[in-house]
Scaffold this motif. Structure first.
Motif, PDB file in Angstrom:
ATOM      1  N   ARG A 131      27.855 -38.059 104.812  1.00 43.98           N
ATOM      2  CA  ARG A 131      28.116 -36.933 105.714  1.00 43.98           C
ATOM      3  C   ARG A 131      29.491 -37.130 106.324  1.00 43.98           C
ATOM      4  NH1 ARG A 131      24.668 -35.632 111.216  1.00 43.98           N
ATOM      5  NH2 ARG A 131      25.738 -33.696 111.769  1.00 43.98           N
ATOM      6  N   ASN A 132      30.378 -36.199 106.041  1.00 44.85           N
ATOM      7  CA  ASN A 132      31.747 -36.244 106.563  1.00 44.85           C
ATOM      8  C   ASN A 132      32.400 -37.598 106.307  1.00 44.85           C
ATOM      9  OD1 ASN A 132      31.339 -33.616 107.539  1.00 44.85           O
ATOM     10  ND2 ASN A 132      30.506 -34.385 109.453  1.00 44.85           N
TER      11      ASN A 132
ATOM     12  N   LEU B 162      22.431 -31.077 110.776  1.00 39.78           N
ATOM     13  CA  LEU B 162      23.674 -30.675 110.143  1.00 39.78           C
ATOM     14  C   LEU B 162      24.137 -29.352 110.752  1.00 39.78           C
ATOM     15  CD1 LEU B 162      22.647 -31.438 106.466  1.00 39.78           C
ATOM     16  CD2 LEU B 162      23.753 -32.959 108.110  1.00 39.78           C
TER      17      LEU B 162
ATOM     18  N   ASP C  25      30.105 -29.431 108.599  1.00 40.76           N
ATOM     19  CA  ASP C  25      29.716 -30.689 107.963  1.00 40.76           C
ATOM     20  C   ASP C  25      29.864 -30.577 106.450  1.00 40.76           C
ATOM     21  OD1 ASP C  25      29.072 -32.086 110.269  1.00 40.76           O
ATOM     22  OD2 ASP C  25      26.926 -31.682 110.143  1.00 40.76           O
TER      23      ASP C  25
END
Length: 68
Positions: free
Chosen positions: A40-41, A52, A56
């Motif tokens: 994630r990111n 989320l 994102d």
């Protein structure tokens, strides 16, 4: 890169994996997250119920998904 359009303020990571058919079941989604297969990111995401939000970017199994 695929896009996923939010209809609410957020979506939980497990729900996203199931909705996009990356995981076949909830149990499969949990295993994917626990094994560190979700980024994630740019950082590994180990929280199954991570919220989320727009902006994102999720990477899993070679797929990139942008939350819009």
């Amino acid at each position: 890169m695929r896009e996923f359009t939010l209809t609410e303020d957020y979506i939980e990571l497990l729900k996203l994996l199931k909705l996009l058919r990356i995981a076949q079941t909830g149990g499969h989604a949990k295993i994917i997250v626990e094994n560190g297969e979700v980024i994630r990111n740019g950082e590994p995401e180990y929280r199954k119920r991570a919220k989320l939000i727009k902006g994102d970017v999720i990477e899993v199994s070679g797929d990139q998904i942008k939350i819009v």
